[in-house]
Design a protein around this motif. Structure first.
Motif, PDB file in Angstrom:
ATOM      1  N   SER A 106      20.028  26.412 -21.042  1.00 42.54           N
ATOM      2  CA  SER A 106      19.525  26.270 -21.902  1.00 42.54           C
ATOM      3  C   SER A 106      18.011  26.729 -21.878  1.00 42.54           C
ATOM      4  N   ARG A 107      17.749  26.497 -23.036  1.00 48.77           N
ATOM      5  CA  ARG A 107      16.527  27.626 -23.329  1.00 48.77           C
ATOM      6  C   ARG A 107      15.866  27.879 -21.847  1.00 48.77           C
ATOM      7  N   TYR A 108      15.887  26.960 -21.482  1.00 54.52           N
ATOM      8  CA  TYR A 108      14.399  27.065 -19.826  1.00 54.52           C
ATOM      9  C   TYR A 108      15.581  27.924 -18.625  1.00 54.52           C
ATOM     10  N   ASP A 109      16.841  27.975 -19.008  1.00 58.66           N
ATOM     11  CA  ASP A 109      17.790  28.643 -17.893  1.00 58.66           C
ATOM     12  C   ASP A 109      16.998  29.901 -18.180  1.00 58.66           C
ATOM     13  N   ARG A 110      17.251  30.974 -18.951  1.00 59.03           N
ATOM     14  CA  ARG A 110      16.652  31.704 -19.417  1.00 59.03           C
ATOM     15  C   ARG A 110      15.141  32.443 -19.132  1.00 59.03           C
ATOM     16  N   LEU A 111      13.870  31.095 -19.334  1.00 57.95           N
ATOM     17  CA  LEU A 111      13.052  31.295 -19.158  1.00 57.95           C
ATOM     18  C   LEU A 111      11.983  30.938 -17.357  1.00 57.95           C
ATOM     19  N   ILE A 112      12.938  30.196 -17.105  1.00 55.01           N
ATOM     20  CA  ILE A 112      12.627  29.527 -15.811  1.00 55.01           C
ATOM     21  C   ILE A 112      13.489  30.590 -15.013  1.00 55.01           C
ATOM     22  N   GLN A 113      12.904  30.941 -13.907  1.00 58.04           N
ATOM     23  CA  GLN A 113      14.342  31.680 -12.975  1.00 58.04           C
ATOM     24  C   GLN A 113      13.357  31.285 -11.804  1.00 58.04           C
ATOM     25  N   PRO A 114      14.358  31.392 -10.587  1.00 53.76           N
ATOM     26  CA  PRO A 114      13.796  31.695  -9.020  1.00 53.76           C
ATOM     27  C   PRO A 114      12.575  32.312  -8.706  1.00 53.76           C
ATOM     28  N   ALA A 115      12.652  32.841  -8.785  1.00 51.52           N
ATOM     29  CA  ALA A 115      11.505  34.396  -8.501  1.00 51.52           C
ATOM     30  C   ALA A 115      11.019  34.378  -9.994  1.00 51.52           C
ATOM     31  N   ARG A 116      10.476  34.197 -11.436  1.00 47.44           N
ATOM     32  CA  ARG A 116       9.336  34.681 -12.510  1.00 47.44           C
ATOM     33  C   ARG A 116      10.333  34.055 -13.277  1.00 47.44           C
ATOM     34  N   VAL A 117       8.850  33.349 -13.823  1.00 51.11           N
ATOM     35  CA  VAL A 117       8.788  33.056 -14.894  1.00 51.11           C
ATOM     36  C   VAL A 117       8.654  33.665 -17.218  1.00 51.11           C
ATOM     37  N   HIS A 118       8.332  32.959 -17.657  1.00 51.88           N
ATOM     38  CA  HIS A 118       8.241  33.944 -19.055  1.00 51.88           C
ATOM     39  C   HIS A 118       7.144  33.599 -19.457  1.00 51.88           C
ATOM     40  N   GLY A 119       6.472  34.751 -19.487  1.00 55.57           N
ATOM     41  CA  GLY A 119       5.106  34.983 -20.637  1.00 55.57           C
ATOM     42  C   GLY A 119       5.065  33.702 -21.519  1.00 55.57           C
ATOM     43  N   THR A 120       6.165  33.994 -22.394  1.00 56.74           N
ATOM     44  CA  THR A 120       5.981  32.407 -23.298  1.00 56.74           C
ATOM     45  C   THR A 120       6.031  31.007 -23.110  1.00 56.74           C
ATOM     46  N   LEU A 121       6.010  30.824 -22.099  1.00 56.12           N
ATOM     47  CA  LEU A 121       5.536  29.664 -21.959  1.00 56.12           C
ATOM     48  C   LEU A 121       4.245  29.369 -21.669  1.00 56.12           C
ATOM     49  N   TYR A 122       3.583  29.874 -22.098  1.00 54.29           N
ATOM     50  CA  TYR A 122       2.103  30.394 -22.664  1.00 54.29           C
ATOM     51  C   TYR A 122       1.594  30.487 -23.758  1.00 54.29           C
ATOM     52  N   THR A 123       2.687  30.609 -24.331  1.00 53.04           N
ATOM     53  CA  THR A 123       1.374  31.179 -25.418  1.00 53.04           C
ATOM     54  C   THR A 123       2.482  30.897 -26.804  1.00 53.04           C
ATOM     55  N   ASP A 124       4.076  30.060 -26.723  1.00 52.58           N
ATOM     56  CA  ASP A 124       3.932  30.068 -27.764  1.00 52.58           C
ATOM     57  C   ASP A 124       4.281  28.151 -27.905  1.00 52.58           C
ATOM     58  N   PRO A 125       3.227  28.305 -29.825  1.00 48.90           N
ATOM     59  CA  PRO A 125       3.400  27.107 -30.335  1.00 48.90           C
ATOM     60  C   PRO A 125       4.555  25.904 -29.974  1.00 48.90           C
ATOM     61  N   SER A 126       5.712  26.191 -30.112  1.00 47.40           N
ATOM     62  CA  SER A 126       6.750  25.610 -29.551  1.00 47.40           C
ATOM     63  C   SER A 126       7.067  24.973 -28.739  1.00 47.40           C
ATOM     64  N   ILE A 127       7.298  25.614 -27.739  1.00 45.07           N
ATOM     65  CA  ILE A 127       7.202  24.929 -26.651  1.00 45.07           C
ATOM     66  C   ILE A 127       6.002  23.982 -26.054  1.00 45.07           C
ATOM     67  N   PHE A 128       4.934  24.076 -26.370  1.00 46.30           N
ATOM     68  CA  PHE A 128       3.629  23.640 -26.502  1.00 46.30           C
ATOM     69  C   PHE A 128       4.359  21.874 -27.500  1.00 46.30           C
ATOM     70  N   ALA A 129       4.729  22.208 -28.047  1.00 46.94           N
ATOM     71  CA  ALA A 129       5.067  20.831 -29.158  1.00 46.94           C
ATOM     72  C   ALA A 129       6.391  20.239 -28.438  1.00 46.94           C
TER      73      ALA A 129
END
Ligand code: FES
Ligand code: FE2
Lengths: 184, 95, 427
Positions: free
Chosen positions: C16-39
């Protein structure tokens, strides 16, 4: 309100009788004092600003217009003299991040009006003055224009004008406002 | 509709005075009961042979007097019935 | 961007897109900045899960109403004549006007100012002017919008815009016990949130707030300025020597459990930063209500719990976090008031004014961090935020919850794993 309100003091903005403007005040002196207070705030002269206050100081920034009773409802700021001092000590650590680095700031005061005399708790009469203000704040977050009406109560102690009360009613205090780290 | 326009024209203009120590304001027509949806002044009227409640719609100036029996009836109105009266087309905006 | 690996936004087969962005020890910066994720968050979290909206004490009387926010929705919380609480969406069924304009009021019905359509405070349409144009009375099956499900726990009102889903109690799970702990500090077993709300505009993604609320790593740094000046012992609670723990309560909820520290001191009201002689009326009432157990309650104090996604109980303050956009949210905060709280209630108001809101000596500094954090993650490199602190020393407590040390990021990892499960679910 669930608080036991029997010993609730009157709200500070209407406590004490409002009488005629007492004698011995020149508008020009009053204005000069208000301008100086604003400049000390703008230039982060925390010691100079704090020294203006009397021991019975009240510094109040309510929400929702004139605000509800500040002892039973929340306000943006409701400081007595000792909390003003805590606030100043905090900012002077240089690690009050909301104000470190300090905002670049300029207040403009206008519509200065002598409202009357206000009988204080000690039985003396303070001069009540109000003024409109605009304050332009610049921070990394962006520029913010603040505006409102401030009511001051001032008195002379040993020949010096001192500030006993300052209530700042922001025009947008019924909305979400950004961090207010400076002295408004 | 015509009645209503007439009433607006005749509505008194109210000088609002601050009533110290109480929420709301007092106008010559009485104490004001209001929300964002309506403003009504109420006061006891003692001109008649027994006391009545004088109720004035401050937005139109229309006045109605309610006697004790009418008020008691309002108290006993079934909720559903009262709700029906709130339907804008029930009386005021009929048609 | 110096992308050394495939862009995390790119979806790879079987992931999933989120397997990539959310990992056990780190999360990706776009989770806070990408308007499509916010939507997508609006659809999959804010419009779906239980969101804290307000408290029943804000509408104490029949027919009281108060305007509230549920993410991007303007909501009217009403109490009908029978006492039931509703969450209406503030939108007229005729042409979509905002029906209620005042912040609060008392009315059995609401009349839209545009064409006079009138609704009961349950949202039901009760009439419209000049009904012949619709063929008579009661011809329209319309009403104000409603938040599909409304439920409350200990007076805290939550809404879910989804017709179906877990019940509120299922959603709250272990966090219920924390709310109970708060309420258990009232001699009458009841709290109210009727001391007004501060509204703090924050130029940061809502998740920075949710993560920070139980981050025990930051207080010594961010709040050092006030702890030092006020001689506050709070800093020590969040040091590496502290016996306090960070607990992931499941379902994205988490707490900083400070009780181990307070139990060591065994001093009533230490949690509140005061001594028994300052609040005698309150302690007498507590003893009267709870007998022996009053001592434990007043020693252990109030919870410090973040309830996913937006209710934060910080001992004596309640925060309601509502997103405005990908890079903006509002923090609403108030002082808890205990039924039968005596002199403690006014102290809680005073302490809250000093601490929270736009000029608060604590929260204004947190907010400065959120905003700098938002500006920081807009930078290109490094792309990730590290959330591994404490992974090396996490344990599981007797109730099966993962716990870390006071300064560990156990809570954040719990937040992200729940977030991920919601975002991976079908819309
Ligand atoms: S939009 Fe509300 S009555 Fe027409
Ligand atoms: Fe913090």
């Amino acid at each position: 309100m669930s608080a036991h309100l029997t010993d609730l003091p009157p709200r500070p903005d209407t406590a004490g009788e409002l009488v005629d403007v007492p004698d011995g005040w020149e508008v020009r002196d009053v204005e000069q004092f208000l301008f100086r207070e604003a400049r000390l705030a703008d230039e982060n002269d925390y010691d100079g600003w704090e020294a203006l206050w009397t021991d019975d100081a009240i510094y109040w920034v309510p929400v929702d217009g004139e605000g509800d009773h500040p002892r039973t409802t929340v306000s943006i700021i409701f400081d007595n003299r000792s909390r003003i001092s805590t606030r100043m000590k905090q900012v002077k650590t240089g690690k009050r991040y909301a104000q470190a680095p300090p905002s670049n700031l300029r207040h403009i005061l206008g519509n200065i009006e002598l409202i009357g005399g206000r009988i204080n708790a000690a039985g003396g009469t303070d001069l009540e003055v109000s003024a409109n203000f605009l304050a332009l704040e610049s921070r990394a977050r962006g520029n913010q224009l603040w505006g409102g009406r401030t009511t001051y109560r001032i008195r002379r102690i040993d020949g010096e004008i001192r500030l006993a009360y300052k209530k700042v009613v922001l025009v947008d205090n019924d909305k979400a406002v950004p961090t207010l780290g400076f002295l408004v | 509709m015509n009645d209503e326009m007439h009433a607006v024209g005749e509505g008194p203009r109210h000088e609002v005075t601050l009533d110290e120590g109480a929420a709301g304001a007092t106008v010559p027509a009485g104490r004001v009961v209001e929300s964002e949806f309506a403003s009504v002044a109420v006061r006891l009227d003692e001109q008649g042979n027994s006391v009545r409640l004088r109720v004035e719609d401050l937005r139109s100036g229309r006045v109605r007097f309610l006697d004790a029996l009418e008020l008691e009836t309002v108290v006993w109105l079934e909720d559903g019935h009262l709700t029906q009266l709130l339907d804008p087309s029930h009386e005021r905006w009929r048609g | 961007m110096t992308a050394l690996v495939p862009s995390p936004a790119e979806v790879v087969e079987g992931e999933s897109r989120y397997d990539r962005l959310i990992q056990p020890a780190r999360v990706h910066g776009t989770l806070y900045t990408d308007p499509s994720i916010f939507a997508e968050e609006l659809r999959k979290i804010w419009h779906k899960t239980w969101v804290f909206v307000g408290h029943e004490s804000e509408v104490p009387e029949p027919n009281d109403y108060v305007r509230k926010q549920l993410a991007d929705q303007d909501v009217v919380m009403t109490r009908d004549k029978d006492g039931e609480v509703h969450l209406l969406i503030n939108r007229c069924a005729h042409r979509g006007l905002q029906v209620c304009d005042d912040k609060a009021g008392n009315s059995s019905s609401f009349r839209c100012p545009y064409h006079g359509w009138t609704y009961r405070n349950t949202g039901e349409l009760l009439g419209y002017p000049y009904n012949k144009g619709y063929g008579g009375k009661n011809k329209l099956e319309l009403g104000m919008g409603k938040v599909a499900r409304v439920a409350s726990y200990q007076g805290f009102v939550f809404g879910s815009l989804a017709q179906e889903g877990p019940s509120l109690e299922e959603h709250l799970g272990a966090a219920k016990g924390e709310i109970d702990r708060l309420v258990g500090l009232s001699p009458e077993g009841k709290v109210s949130l009727d001391a007004g709300w501060l509204r703090h505009q924050t130029k940061a993604n809502w998740k920075f707030l949710a993560e920070n609320e139980t981050d025990g790593y930051h207080p010594q740094f961010v709040h050092g300025s006030i702890f030092g000046v006020a001689g506050s012992p709070i800093g020590a609670l969040y040091s590496d020597n502290s016996t306090a723990v960070t607990r992931a309560l499941g379902d994205g909820h988490s707490e900083n459990d400070l009780r181990p520290e307070f139990r060591t001191f065994d001093e009533p009201m230490r949690w509140f930063g005061t001594t028994p002689d300052k609040v005698p009326g309150y302690l007498a009432s507590m003893a009267e209500s709870y007998g022996e157990d009053a001592h434990r309650r007043t020693v252990e104090g109030a919870p410090h719990v973040m309830i996913f996604p937006n209710l934060f109980i910080a001992e004596i303050q309640v925060f309601n976090i509502q997103p405005v956009g990908v890079g903006e949210c509002v923090q609403y905060s108030t002082a808890v008031q205990f039924a039968g709280g005596h002199e403690l209630n006014m102290r809680m108001v005073s302490q809250s004014i000093g601490s929270v809101g736009p000029a608060g000596m604590l929260l204004a500094d947190d907010t400065e961090m959120y905003e700098r954090n938002q500006r920081g993650v807009e930078m290109a490199d490094p792309e990730w935020l590290d959330v591994r602190r404490g992974l090396v020393r996490e344990t599981v407590d007797e109730d099966g919850f993962t716990i870390g040390a006071a300064t560990d990021e156990t809570a954040m990892r719990g937040f992200w794993s729940h977030y991920k499960s919601l975002m991976e679910a079908d819309a």
